[in-house]
Design an enzyme around this catalytic site. Sequence first.
Site, PDB file in Angstrom:
ATOM      1  N   HIS A 133      36.175  36.276  46.465  1.00 20.50           N
ATOM      2  CA  HIS A 133      37.107  36.236  45.627  1.00 20.50           C
ATOM      3  C   HIS A 133      38.194  35.314  45.827  1.00 20.50           C
ATOM      4  CE1 HIS A 133      34.790  39.524  44.048  1.00 20.50           C
ATOM      5  NE2 HIS A 133      35.427  40.331  44.920  1.00 20.50           N
TER       6      HIS A 133
ATOM      7  N   SER B  54      30.840  40.743  47.085  1.00 23.76           N
ATOM      8  CA  SER B  54      32.020  41.437  47.428  1.00 23.76           C
ATOM      9  C   SER B  54      31.798  42.126  48.742  1.00 23.76           C
ATOM     10  CB  SER B  54      32.657  42.089  46.278  1.00 23.76           C
ATOM     11  OG  SER B  54      34.040  42.471  46.582  1.00 23.76           O
TER      12      SER B  54
END
Length: 244
Positions: free
Chosen positions: A167, A131
């Site tokens: 994501h 991330s």
Amino acid sequence: MPEQTILATSGGYAPGARTRVSLAPLVRHAVELSGAEGTPAVCFVGTASGDQAWFRAELDEAARAVGLQPSHLVLFPMPNVPDVEEHLLAQDVVWVGGGSVANLLAVWRVHGVDRIMRTVWEAGVVLSGVSAGSLCWHAGGTTDSFGPDLRPVHDGLGFLPYANGVHHDSEVRRRPLVRSLVAAGDLPTAYCTDDGVGLVYRGTTMVEAVTEIRGKAAYRVSCTDDGDGVLEERLEPRVLPGAR
């Protein structure tokens, strides 16, 4: 010169059988990319989530369970090692955790960690993360660092000359925002990952997508040749050993 390697991911952690957290195949692949033998040294960097002590303890437990030698770079309230560059150069892998990429970049720059990370990368230590720990190596991407409404970030470290989307399949606003920013020329060509997928870069070339979750994918988002639209190409990843 050592080969410069980055593994940028939307994964790496999983529930453990006897621990709350285990290191999933993407973390183990980062170690494999390093070529380290014996007890590989992995430094976990938790700047993006504020260097939470409880999570460091869980990562230590998870790392030792798979035969790694864990350490941590902590910057709150001050660096926990006397020489950050020396410590990171002694690692086989640097794994950067998720959280606020905007805060991570700001704190790293205050402490000169941005410059040190480039030195470490050029020395052949594998840089990796999830991330925020994926976005940071790129030119920019999308982030919720500033609030629940996603915004672009343009001041990544830029080791990789692309944007990054994380994501891509699990946060519904990520995909359309990346596409619109690339189409408008606000971000360069972007490489994006579903949860559980990682991008392997050798130097500044994306050479392979890999996954720890079957059925997931990576994507290349670019402007069309006529400049009037955006093209999203699905990149089928190689399934890693131990994938679920």
